[in-house]
Write an enzyme that holds these catalytic residues in place. Structure first.
Site, PDB file in Angstrom:
ATOM      1  N   ARG A 124     194.703 -45.889   5.425  1.00  0.00           N
ATOM      2  CA  ARG A 124     193.752 -44.791   5.553  1.00  0.00           C
ATOM      3  C   ARG A 124     193.329 -44.586   7.008  1.00  0.00           C
ATOM      4  NH1 ARG A 124     190.130 -45.002   0.077  1.00  0.00           N
ATOM      5  NH2 ARG A 124     191.827 -45.600  -1.294  1.00  0.00           N
ATOM      6  N   LYS A 260     185.866 -58.755 -22.489  1.00  0.00           N
ATOM      7  CA  LYS A 260     185.885 -57.303 -22.293  1.00  0.00           C
ATOM      8  C   LYS A 260     187.088 -56.699 -22.997  1.00  0.00           C
ATOM      9  CE  LYS A 260     187.704 -57.993 -17.608  1.00  0.00           C
ATOM     10  NZ  LYS A 260     187.365 -59.407 -17.484  1.00  0.00           N
ATOM     11  N   HIS A 321     178.900 -37.995 -11.066  1.00  0.00           N
ATOM     12  CA  HIS A 321     179.465 -36.696 -10.674  1.00  0.00           C
ATOM     13  C   HIS A 321     178.951 -35.559 -11.555  1.00  0.00           C
ATOM     14  CE1 HIS A 321     182.329 -38.051  -7.591  1.00  0.00           C
ATOM     15  NE2 HIS A 321     182.359 -39.159  -8.295  1.00  0.00           N
ATOM     16  N   THR A 349     173.426 -40.985  -9.051  1.00  0.00           N
ATOM     17  CA  THR A 349     173.408 -41.157  -7.602  1.00  0.00           C
ATOM     18  C   THR A 349     172.523 -40.114  -6.949  1.00  0.00           C
ATOM     19  OG1 THR A 349     174.775 -41.296  -5.611  1.00  0.00           O
ATOM     20  CG2 THR A 349     175.434 -39.686  -7.250  1.00  0.00           C
ATOM     21  N   LYS A 352     175.252 -37.485  -3.936  1.00  0.00           N
ATOM     22  CA  LYS A 352     176.209 -36.391  -4.124  1.00  0.00           C
ATOM     23  C   LYS A 352     175.445 -35.076  -4.275  1.00  0.00           C
ATOM     24  CE  LYS A 352     180.014 -39.282  -5.652  1.00  0.00           C
ATOM     25  NZ  LYS A 352     179.456 -40.540  -5.143  1.00  0.00           N
ATOM     26  N   THR A 381     167.790 -56.910  -1.816  1.00  0.00           N
ATOM     27  CA  THR A 381     168.289 -55.877  -0.913  1.00  0.00           C
ATOM     28  C   THR A 381     167.144 -55.063  -0.330  1.00  0.00           C
ATOM     29  OG1 THR A 381     170.312 -55.664  -2.226  1.00  0.00           O
ATOM     30  CG2 THR A 381     169.806 -53.877  -0.726  1.00  0.00           C
ATOM     31  N   THR A 382     167.206 -54.807   0.961  1.00  0.00           N
ATOM     32  CA  THR A 382     166.211 -53.934   1.595  1.00  0.00           C
ATOM     33  C   THR A 382     166.184 -52.593   0.877  1.00  0.00           C
ATOM     34  OG1 THR A 382     166.504 -54.983   3.743  1.00  0.00           O
ATOM     35  CG2 THR A 382     165.580 -52.760   3.736  1.00  0.00           C
ATOM     36  N   THR A 469     192.898 -45.291  -4.620  1.00  0.00           N
ATOM     37  CA  THR A 469     191.909 -44.437  -5.283  1.00  0.00           C
ATOM     38  C   THR A 469     192.507 -43.807  -6.530  1.00  0.00           C
ATOM     39  OG1 THR A 469     190.909 -43.973  -3.133  1.00  0.00           O
ATOM     40  CG2 THR A 469     190.338 -42.497  -4.951  1.00  0.00           C
TER      41      THR A 469
END
Length: 550
Positions: A124, A260, A321, A349, A352, A381-382, A469
């Site tokens: 990439r 799983k 999405h 999220t 997006k 985590t901060t 991907t």
């Protein structure tokens, strides 16, 4: 005259990595290449002499004879390093002191792994792009890959509705910066909790019609942490995961170590068959996405929810999405289909359609408190800074209003127009009900060439999507038009795309619906005993998942 290759590196880099650069790229240089060829021929003669000497030596110890055999094999295969057998004679014949052995050549190993990706065209190279957010400038940007600034039009951003450039969102961010500074100050527990965190969480819970919500630094962390924590805490838990799930979900499921079961992408009947094999009283999680990020497919949401609940499972639904883009208030496919009450845990999220960064989950108050209290990915985590919190809250409010509904209408009209225009011109557009428009290419090199030519010659940023991907053979261009791409802009894009197609002599006759696996594109895949591509390395390959479970 300066070397056009080496002049791109600074002096410190060259001093450190001269040997790696020489070994990896020297043969391609018209000057150094001649020296290498001559040296290789001379070295072959020396090597044979060394080999003859070593194999004829009167070794008296088993260790020495073992070395002789290994050295001979290494020299003949010219593979001393990669097989980790580059051991000096005195290392083996000596006292066996580990300190006397040569160290592993890390940089050479790193470079060889990178070269593998370059050879199969999955390496990439990031485009150097600064997006613009001034009045009337979205979705344009400035591009710097050619070392000179030039304007381009962005067609592949997940900033689906342009919220990052919305004047009210920018103003909210600026006000928060002036009032509270740039950072959060630490974790939520230590020093980073604020009223802005709580206000945004209340709004997200209200949006999804849930008791509560919990913010994470990204939706990758939200998915990973929630699934891992939940699976580890539920006694004897089993997870049922859609074969097309995002790597973040796969990561949390895999790391939990619980049993799983992988069901075929959006296949309700297969999910039912797998659920029937586990007793209803055993805790179960069914994890899946509503809108698939690469294919643009939308899941049969209510059917999956009903089957899961029928067999005593709790559901984890990724709406990444979809949030902001579907439903009357932008709550996603769940709101669009009127099934929010049936959805147990929703992840979304802020990065997006909401135009900021960060992730979240929404669910019952006890579920949210459980994850808040046990998930390491949240605790240690901060926290998100006030600028993000205030910008995201403003974006969520806008997309829940009449303005948001108008933006969604414009968005869908543009998606429909561009999709139909591409199909009319014969491009291999994968049929999808969502806002994502995939153009199937099926070849990583050609896919990259199309992307580069569109950028360099016509000023269109349309990123190629290659392995890992997507699966090998499923390489594609992924378009995501926004409400701010005009009809004229879309017409120009398609015209320029036709020119690129002609220059590269590409066929528009690309199979869109392969009958094999959606990951390795093989007829003999995850449902068979032997996967033909176990070394494919794709992060969410269903065959690999089953192998790990076994």
């Amino acid at each position: 005259m300066q070397c056009p290759f080496l002049s791109r590196f600074n002096a410190n880099y060259l001093r450190t990595y001269t040997e790696v650069l020489y070994q990896s790229y020297g043969s391609y240089c018209p000057v150094i290449g001649k020296t290498i060829n001559n040296a290789t021929a001379a070295n072959a003669i020396v090597t044979e002499k060394k080999l003859s000497l070593v194999t004829s030596m009167p070794f008296s110890s088993t260790a020495a004879r073992s070395y002789s055999d290994r050295y001979a094999a290494d020299v003949r295969s010219n593979n001393d390093y990669t097989n980790n057998k580059n051991v000096a004679l005195n290392d083996v014949m000596g006292d066996g002191d580990p300190k006397s052995k040569s160290a592993f050549h890390y940089e050479k190993f790193f470079n060889e792994q990178i070269m593998k990706k370059k050879r199969d065209h999955s390496y990439r190279v990031f485009k150097r792009v600064n997006r613009l957010a001034g009045d009337g400038l979205f979705p344009h940007a400035l591009e710097y890959s050619s070392q000179s600034e030039r304007p381009i039009t962005v067609w592949c951003s997940n900033d689906y509705l342009g919220m990052s450039a919305h004047p009210s969102v920018k103003r909210a961010v600026q006000d928060a910066l002036n009032m509270h500074g740039s950072g959060a100050g630490g974790t939520r527990n230590i020093s980073g909790n604020s009223l802005h965190h709580e206000r945004l969480e209340r709004k997200l819970a209200e949006l999804h019609q849930k008791d509560g919500a919990l913010l994470f630094t990204s939706c990758f962390v939200a998915n990973d942490s929630t699934l891992f924590t939940l699976a580890k805490l539920l006694p004897n838990c089993h997870i049922f995961s859609d074969a097309g799930n995002h790597a973040s979900m796969i990561m949390g499921i895999r790391n939990s170590g619980v049993p799983k079961h992988i069901f075929r992408h959006n296949d309700v009947d297969h999910l039912r068959q797998l659920l029937q094999q586990v007793d209803k009283s055993i805790p179960k999680i069914v994890a899946f996405e509503t809108v698939h990020s690469m294919t643009g497919a939308i899941c049969p949401l209510e059917e999956i929810l009903d089957v899961a609940h029928e067999h005593g499972a709790i559901t984890f639904i990724d709406e990444v999405h979809a949030v902001g883009l579907y439903g009357d208030h932008g709550a996603g496919v769940g709101e669009l289909n009127g099934v929010l009450a049936k959805m147990d845990i929703i992840s979304g999220t802020l990065g997006k359609a909401f135009g900021n960064i960060g992730g979240y989950i929404a669910g019952t108050s006890s579920l949210i408190d459980l994850i808040r209290s046990y998930a390491a990915g949240f605790i240690f985590t901060t926290s998100l800074p006030p600028t993000v919190l205030c910008g995201a809250l403003k974006a969520v409010n806008i997309l829940a209003s009449d303005e948001g509904r108008q933006l969604r209408d414009m968005h869908q009209r543009n998606v429909s127009y561009l999709k139909n225009l591409l199909k009319r011109e014969g491009f291999p557009v994968e049929d999808t009900p969502s806002h994502i428009i995939p153009i199937k290419i099926g070849d990583p090199l050609k896919c990259t060439q199309i992307s580069n030519m569109l950028m360099e010659q016509f000023g269109h940023y349309l990123q190629s999507i290659n392995y890992p991907t997507v699966a090998r053979g499923q390489e594609k261009l992924r378009l995501a038009p926004t409400p701010f791409h005009t009809t004229e802009m879309m017409n120009v894009l398609v015209t320029d795309l036709k020119k690129v197609w002609d220059v590269l002599e590409l066929s528009k006759n690309v199979p869109l619906n392969p009958s094999g696996c959606m990951f390795c594109n093989s007829e003999s895949c995850w449902h068979q005993e032997n996967c033909p591509d176990l070394e494919c390395g794709i992060p969410n390959c269903p065959r690999l998942e089953v192998s790990v479970a076994a």
